[in-house]
Design a protein around this motif. Sequence first.
Motif, mmCIF file in Angstrom:
data_model
loop_
_atom_site.group_PDB
_atom_site.id
_atom_site.type_symbol
_atom_site.label_atom_id
_atom_site.label_comp_id
_atom_site.label_asym_id
_atom_site.label_seq_id
_atom_site.Cartn_x
_atom_site.Cartn_y
_atom_site.Cartn_z
ATOM 1 N N GLY A 1 0.817 -1.209 0.000
ATOM 2 C CA GLY A 1 0.000 0.000 0.000
ATOM 3 C C GLY A 1 0.853 1.263 0.000
ATOM 4 N N ALA A 2 1.907 1.264 0.819
ATOM 5 C CA ALA A 2 2.776 2.440 0.869
ATOM 6 C C ALA A 2 3.398 2.700 -0.502
ATOM 7 N N ASP B 1 -7.228 6.614 -1.736
ATOM 8 C CA ASP B 1 -6.466 5.498 -1.187
ATOM 9 C C ASP B 1 -7.459 4.405 -0.803
ATOM 10 N N GLN C 1 -7.292 -0.015 2.075
ATOM 11 C CA GLN C 1 -8.083 -0.742 3.083
ATOM 12 C C GLN C 1 -9.551 -0.899 2.668
HETATM 13 C C1 PLP Z 1 -5.473 3.298 3.835
HETATM 14 C C2 PLP Z 1 -4.106 2.686 3.883
HETATM 15 N N1 PLP Z 1 -3.164 3.117 3.028
HETATM 16 C C3 PLP Z 1 -1.934 2.597 3.022
HETATM 17 C C4 PLP Z 1 -1.585 1.612 3.908
HETATM 18 C C5 PLP Z 1 -0.195 1.058 3.880
HETATM 19 O O1 PLP Z 1 -0.203 -0.210 3.320
HETATM 20 P P1 PLP Z 1 1.072 -1.180 3.475
HETATM 21 O O2 PLP Z 1 1.149 -1.554 4.925
HETATM 22 O O3 PLP Z 1 0.763 -2.330 2.572
HETATM 23 O O4 PLP Z 1 2.259 -0.405 3.036
HETATM 24 C C6 PLP Z 1 -2.528 1.127 4.813
HETATM 25 C C7 PLP Z 1 -2.171 0.082 5.789
HETATM 26 O O5 PLP Z 1 -2.821 -0.152 6.771
HETATM 27 C C8 PLP Z 1 -3.825 1.677 4.804
HETATM 28 O O6 PLP Z 1 -4.774 1.271 5.649
#
Ligand code: PLP
Length: 378
Positions: free
Chosen positions: A94-95, A206, A209
């Motif tokens: 996600g990041a 985003d 989630q």
């Molecule tokens: C809305 C949202 N964006 C980004 C992320 C980051 O995802 P990742 O942990 O796969 O990098 C999260 C993780 O909880 C999230 O809830």
Amino acid sequence: MTHLFPTYNRLPIELSRGNGTIVSDTQGKTYLDFTSGIGVCNLGHVNNEVHQAVSAQLAQIWHTSNLFLNEKQERVAALLAKDNLTYTFFCNSGAEANEAAIKLARKHTGRNQVITFQQSFHGRTYGAMAATGQDKVKRGFGEMLPGFSYAPFNDFEALLALVTEDVACVMLEIIQGEGGVHPANEDFLKKVESLCHQNGTLLIIDEVQTGMGRTGFMYAYEAYGIKPDIITLAKGLGNGLPIGAVVGDEKLFSSFSNGTHGSTFGGNQVVLSASEVVVKQISDAAFLADVQKKATSFRQKLDTLLTYPVVKDVRGRGFLLGIELQTDAAEILEKARENGLLLLTAGEKVVRIMPPLTVSEDELDRAFFILQTILREG
Ligand SMILES: Cc1ncc(COP(=O)(O)O)c(C=O)c1O
């Protein structure tokens, strides 16, 4: 002695088996998993079709790099495409997806500023961390990436006050998950969309989630009739295998031209074989209708908990639900775990509930009974 950095506050159990909503620990105790590995195993643990697709791929080839054609990436990208969202870039989390989205927005607009929201969570890398509207995530990590500002969530006037001609993108979650399960208001979302449109600013949602059926829609934004320019995905997209994706509007095609961005593992053959099954199953209208039906009746039951003094609020959508308490959520989680139910927190006082979307009515009833018993006692 541990050889791991203590970055996580780990629970004293290790899960070693999973099947659908049910997991068991190394001591043989079974649990209803209403965490789905933090919203990841949306099709349940060790989903049979995903298992078969991944096993078949493992016997063929694992990794080919992005130097070669990849028909599976084409197929999954075609399945992810919706409305104006036409093109996909695959990454691993996600990041990473949010990093890529911010890069794409800056590149396309030639602008620098990024507006996100207080209490948002977008990840832990420098760009995603800068986008995150929570000081506790950033403390101690030195200078943040410049160009980011944060509006109070659901406050359009406050957002307006931050907007200049240099704003490349506004990025938001339809439901702030980590920040306490706070949904965006429909009116707010529509105003943000038209503001972005008028200002030549890209709207990034985003969906890390909220996406992949979590709210009863393939993507959460669809419930509001808005059209983002970019969405980011991860978590549920691989049902437990690591993946992220950026899906963007047609007009952005040439901004991510050859050599502008990349990832060694992004769109890996094995992970994509899982995603292909996931996206096909979740995007099916009957599957989503079933999620909505189960979630609506579960939500009606949760709302009855509002009569207990310890329960302050019940909110969320689909199977991304939060119960705000007058007390510490961690204590409730511990009691639930003792009774065979795994739950999440979202901040100190919110219990977050995220079962697999394949959860059965019977499992929902059992989980509700456990929660009801614990919360009734306060
Ligand atoms: C809305 C949202 N964006 C980004 C992320 C980051 O995802 P990742 O942990 O796969 O990098 C999260 C993780 O909880 C999230 O809830």
